[in-house]
Design a protein around this motif. Structure first.
Motif, PDB file in Angstrom:
ATOM      1  N   ILE B 109       0.850  -1.192   0.000  1.00 16.94           N
ATOM      2  CA  ILE B 109       0.000   0.000   0.000  1.00 16.94           C
ATOM      3  C   ILE B 109       0.884   1.238   0.000  1.00 16.94           C
ATOM      4  CG2 ILE B 109      -1.694   1.358   1.303  1.00 16.94           C
ATOM      5  CD1 ILE B 109      -2.697  -1.219   2.565  1.00 16.94           C
ATOM      6  N   VAL B 110       0.576   2.178  -0.902  1.00 19.14           N
ATOM      7  CA  VAL B 110       1.169   3.512  -0.833  1.00 19.14           C
ATOM      8  C   VAL B 110       0.016   4.510  -0.757  1.00 19.14           C
ATOM      9  CG1 VAL B 110       2.502   5.277  -2.051  1.00 19.14           C
ATOM     10  CG2 VAL B 110       3.301   2.895  -2.022  1.00 19.14           C
ATOM     11  N   GLY B 111       0.099   5.406   0.219  1.00 22.44           N
ATOM     12  CA  GLY B 111      -0.935   6.421   0.393  1.00 22.44           C
ATOM     13  C   GLY B 111      -0.349   7.812   0.257  1.00 22.44           C
ATOM     14  N   ALA B 112      -1.252   8.774   0.045  1.00 19.05           N
ATOM     15  CA  ALA B 112      -0.833  10.167  -0.099  1.00 19.05           C
ATOM     16  C   ALA B 112      -1.012  10.906   1.217  1.00 19.05           C
ATOM     17  CB  ALA B 112      -1.652  10.850  -1.192  1.00 19.05           C
ATOM     18  N   GLY B 113       0.103  11.319   1.773  1.00 19.10           N
ATOM     19  CA  GLY B 113       0.090  12.156   2.970  1.00 19.10           C
ATOM     20  C   GLY B 113       0.358  13.604   2.607  1.00 19.10           C
ATOM     21  N   THR B 114       0.747  14.377   3.591  1.00 16.26           N
ATOM     22  CA  THR B 114       0.891  15.812   3.380  1.00 16.26           C
ATOM     23  C   THR B 114       1.955  16.406   4.304  1.00 16.26           C
ATOM     24  OG1 THR B 114      -0.224  17.938   3.767  1.00 16.26           O
ATOM     25  CG2 THR B 114      -1.078  16.054   4.951  1.00 16.26           C
ATOM     26  N   CYS B 115       2.591  17.466   3.823  1.00 18.66           N
ATOM     27  CA  CYS B 115       3.531  18.199   4.670  1.00 18.66           C
ATOM     28  C   CYS B 115       2.834  18.775   5.896  1.00 18.66           C
ATOM     29  CB  CYS B 115       4.203  19.307   3.872  1.00 18.66           C
ATOM     30  SG  CYS B 115       3.058  20.504   3.149  1.00 18.66           S
ATOM     31  N   ALA B 116       1.496  18.873   5.860  1.00 15.10           N
ATOM     32  CA  ALA B 116       0.739  19.424   6.992  1.00 15.10           C
ATOM     33  C   ALA B 116       0.657  18.451   8.164  1.00 15.10           C
ATOM     34  CB  ALA B 116      -0.664  19.819   6.537  1.00 15.10           C
ATOM     35  N   TRP B 162       4.245   5.940   2.546  1.00 17.37           N
ATOM     36  CA  TRP B 162       3.338   7.081   2.670  1.00 17.37           C
ATOM     37  C   TRP B 162       4.052   8.302   2.097  1.00 17.37           C
ATOM     38  CZ3 TRP B 162      -1.599   7.553   3.909  1.00 17.37           C
ATOM     39  CH2 TRP B 162      -2.096   8.733   4.464  1.00 17.37           C
ATOM     40  N   GLY B 163       3.588   8.764   0.941  1.00 15.64           N
ATOM     41  CA  GLY B 163       4.229   9.903   0.292  1.00 15.64           C
ATOM     42  C   GLY B 163       3.667  11.219   0.794  1.00 15.64           C
ATOM     43  N   ARG B 164       4.476  11.994   1.496  1.00 16.85           N
ATOM     44  CA  ARG B 164       3.997  13.280   2.027  1.00 16.85           C
ATOM     45  C   ARG B 164       4.192  14.371   0.980  1.00 16.85           C
ATOM     46  NH1 ARG B 164       6.353  12.047   7.605  1.00 16.85           N
ATOM     47  NH2 ARG B 164       4.648  10.911   8.572  1.00 16.85           N
ATOM     48  N   VAL B 165       3.073  14.809   0.422  1.00 14.37           N
ATOM     49  CA  VAL B 165       3.082  15.779  -0.663  1.00 14.37           C
ATOM     50  C   VAL B 165       3.300  17.185  -0.097  1.00 14.37           C
ATOM     51  CG1 VAL B 165       1.707  16.752  -2.541  1.00 14.37           C
ATOM     52  CG2 VAL B 165       1.549  14.305  -2.019  1.00 14.37           C
ATOM     53  N   ALA B 222       9.883   1.686   2.721  1.00 14.77           N
ATOM     54  CA  ALA B 222       8.809   1.619   3.713  1.00 14.77           C
ATOM     55  C   ALA B 222       8.717   2.893   4.541  1.00 14.77           C
ATOM     56  CB  ALA B 222       9.046   0.428   4.637  1.00 14.77           C
ATOM     57  N   GLY B 223       7.486   3.198   4.950  1.00 14.00           N
ATOM     58  CA  GLY B 223       7.269   4.331   5.858  1.00 14.00           C
ATOM     59  C   GLY B 223       7.099   5.641   5.116  1.00 14.00           C
ATOM     60  N   PRO B 224       7.155   6.753   5.852  1.00 14.03           N
ATOM     61  CA  PRO B 224       6.917   8.054   5.226  1.00 14.03           C
ATOM     62  C   PRO B 224       8.078   8.511   4.355  1.00 14.03           C
ATOM     63  CG  PRO B 224       7.419   8.316   7.563  1.00 14.03           C
ATOM     64  CD  PRO B 224       7.329   6.843   7.315  1.00 14.03           C
ATOM     65  N   VAL B 225       7.739   9.076   3.201  1.00 18.02           N
ATOM     66  CA  VAL B 225       8.731   9.608   2.268  1.00 18.02           C
ATOM     67  C   VAL B 225       8.216  10.962   1.777  1.00 18.02           C
ATOM     68  CG1 VAL B 225       9.915   9.282   0.060  1.00 18.02           C
ATOM     69  CG2 VAL B 225       9.392   7.292   1.492  1.00 18.02           C
ATOM     70  N   ASN B 226       8.978  12.006   1.987  1.00 21.37           N
ATOM     71  CA  ASN B 226       8.577  13.309   1.468  1.00 21.37           C
ATOM     72  C   ASN B 226       8.580  13.305  -0.056  1.00 21.37           C
ATOM     73  OD1 ASN B 226       8.326  14.416   4.019  1.00 21.37           O
ATOM     74  ND2 ASN B 226      10.389  15.307   4.026  1.00 21.37           N
ATOM     75  N   ILE B 227       7.456  13.744  -0.651  1.00 23.47           N
ATOM     76  CA  ILE B 227       7.413  13.951  -2.100  1.00 23.47           C
ATOM     77  C   ILE B 227       7.690  15.442  -2.286  1.00 23.47           C
ATOM     78  CG2 ILE B 227       6.056  13.678  -4.207  1.00 23.47           C
ATOM     79  CD1 ILE B 227       6.550  11.024  -2.791  1.00 23.47           C
ATOM     80  N   SER B 272      15.895  13.742   0.943  1.00 25.28           N
ATOM     81  CA  SER B 272      16.987  12.778   0.806  1.00 25.28           C
ATOM     82  C   SER B 272      16.503  11.323   0.729  1.00 25.28           C
ATOM     83  CB  SER B 272      18.022  12.962   1.921  1.00 25.28           C
ATOM     84  OG  SER B 272      17.420  12.945   3.173  1.00 25.28           O
ATOM     85  N   ARG B 273      15.374  11.001   1.374  1.00 27.67           N
ATOM     86  CA  ARG B 273      14.859   9.627   1.206  1.00 27.67           C
ATOM     87  C   ARG B 273      14.439   9.409  -0.247  1.00 27.67           C
ATOM     88  NH1 ARG B 273      11.031   6.091   4.759  1.00 27.67           N
ATOM     89  NH2 ARG B 273      12.522   4.587   3.959  1.00 27.67           N
ATOM     90  N   LEU B 274      13.675  10.360  -0.768  1.00 31.08           N
ATOM     91  CA  LEU B 274      13.166  10.236  -2.138  1.00 31.08           C
ATOM     92  C   LEU B 274      14.313  10.124  -3.139  1.00 31.08           C
ATOM     93  CD1 LEU B 274      10.669  10.370  -4.016  1.00 31.08           C
ATOM     94  CD2 LEU B 274      10.870  12.862  -3.956  1.00 31.08           C
TER      95      LEU B 274
END
Lengths: 317, 317
Positions: B109-116, B162-165, B222-227, B272-274
């Motif tokens: 699963i990959v979901g869309a998160g947010t910088c917020a 979890w991609g933090r947009v 795995a885990g949160p990744v800043n987009i 840097s993760r991305l």
């Protein structure tokens, strides 16, 4: 008038919270999948609804139009609840319930959290200072529910508190739980098997847990509040006390069960918010509560009645 | 075979992610409330379903039986989304969607998160070190969703990211969003009103955001990744660049809008993760992307077509 919508009303805590709510002057609307229990107080209005079923839940929220919501319902199957996927369903149902209640004009929400939201491994778990780092799906789901409901309430200008339950015991508890399983074995004259029991836990009698929830609902205290005694008791002390009161110390088999790996040495709550801000004190000393529990098992096993008070099919804590 | 169930497929990011997913070899099943857009690639299988409707959502998960879930759908009405109660509905739908996908045997699963989700006010927001302390209902709900879905995936033995947009822009964006509103005004020959614009933001072109999500889904990260681009750009630099490319610098009115109170000076992601773990680089420089966006507005306003690519009634990001 304060009108409360109570979920999990047929559960272990739920059925004990009816009386303190009435005593505080609440008009009590109880929701459960089963109808009212036989001994139900006439002043309680029962609503038959499954909180997990969207249409039923939305309808009961609309019908009752309550000022207060006390949300105790959750999946509580002993053992299984730690990792069951039902936890995720309860997140969804709980946040939607809160949303619907707030949208209908509700003013205060109190929900049931758990000590399993905290990072375990510290001697005392305190609301403001102990990190939230739940190790189980159950703990994660309770914590996430709290985060969403708190923010939704804030957005709606309503007030919100979250009672984090520690360990509890009392008459009518499911026989798979620690105190019940020991009491049942002792009363039946069977070996009462426990771990070495050196781990420290924070226990409250279910009537004290229920009265703390009622007091919390009736206050304006906000945010997380440990529903805890604040006192560390070794599990083996509880087992020994039970065996002594039962007059069957020879049945107690400490160490007969292996201590689970990763079992924290201590799970004890800081009770200063509960005692200080709510001016609440537990009223049932451990020895008295354990006596009552043994007496309940004597009566229940003699009469052949059901071995716990959960109603058939009911899934509430 | 990797088969992906894509939610929010008609949204701003969703419709851009179809091609990179196909290029990576995914069999793509797109879900939206509307049907396929006219220009849809024949290789994409479209499913008409409302993710918020339990029965429709459960049925499409069952039908598609995907190995991968890319969950982009959420309530995204500009301005309103920060505090709308729809956020709570999307928590419920998202955690149930994940549950159903995992129960059907889904593997990633990959979901869309947010910088917020982050505590704002720090110069750079990094996945492992910046505290999660969302200040908005939107941020709280995204964060809580991430917590539940991550734990549910872990429990089921599936993988999760979890991609933090951060901030995005591009052709087809809703005209109420920053870059679109300026580009639209400039192309229409109207005053392009902005704040002083000294705040620093992290912008990516929507095609880069989409390709990053596709790469993330196709990885085992795995885990949160800043987009995020990882680069701080002042909002006024973006506005000035747009006005210069449009050849209408005189239309730019910096300071015509008040800077909102509590507007953070900087919202910039550590990328840097991305870049490191996914070996991903943005491919569209800001100047080129802004040019494209202006060209899109020229074409759209000349042709009288719809002013953004969201389909009627579609609620996805």
């Amino acid at each position: 008038l304060n009108r409360v919508l109570l979920t999990g009303a047929s559960g272990f805590i739920g059925r004990r919270v009816l009386r303190p709510l009435l005593e505080l002057g609440f008009e009590v609307h109880a929701v459960g999948r089963a109808g009212p229990p036989p001994e139900s107080d006439d002043r309680v209005v029962w609503h038959r609804a499954d909180i997990l079923a969207d249409a039923q839940r939305a309808a009961v929220v609309q019908d009752v139009n309550a000022s207060h919501l006390l949300h105790l319902a959750w999946y509580a199957e002993p053992g299984a609840f730690w990792s069951a996927r039902e936890n995720v369903l309860w997140v969804a149902a709980s946040v939607r319930l809160a949303n619907e209640f707030l949208h209908a004009g509700g003013r205060r929400i109190v929900g049931a959290g758990t000590c399993a939201e905290y990072e375990w491994g510290r001697p005392v778990l305190a609301e403001p200072s102990t990190p939230l780092r739940p190790a189980t799906l159950y703990g994660v789901c309770k914590d996430a529910t709290q985060r969403v409901v708190r923010a939704a309430a804030e957005q709606a200008g309503a007030s919100f508190a979250w009672g984090r339950v520690f360990f509890l015991y009392g008459p009518g508890e499911h026989p798979a739980r620690l105190v019940s399983s020991l009491a049942r074995a002792l009363v039946r004259g069977e070996e009462a098997q426990a771990t070495e029991g050196t781990q420290q836990r924070d226990f409250l009698h279910v009537d004290d847990v229920a009265s703390a929830f009622a007091a919390l609902l009736n206050s304006s205290v906000a945010g997380p509040v440990n529903i805890a005694s604040g006192e560390a008791v070794e599990v083996r002390e509880i087992a020994k006390t039970l065996a002594r009161i039962a007059g069957r110390p020879e049945l107690l088999a400490l160490g007969a069960r292996p201590t689970p790996e990763n079992e924290p040495a201590s799970i004890v709550g800081d009770a200063s918010r509960l005692r200080g801000e709510l001016d609440w004190e537990p009223s049932i000393p451990l020895q008295q509560g354990l006596s009552e529990t043994l007496a309940w098992w004597h009566e229940r096993l003699a009469s052949g009645g059901p071995e716990h008070e959960r109603l058939p099919g009911e899934r509430s804590s």
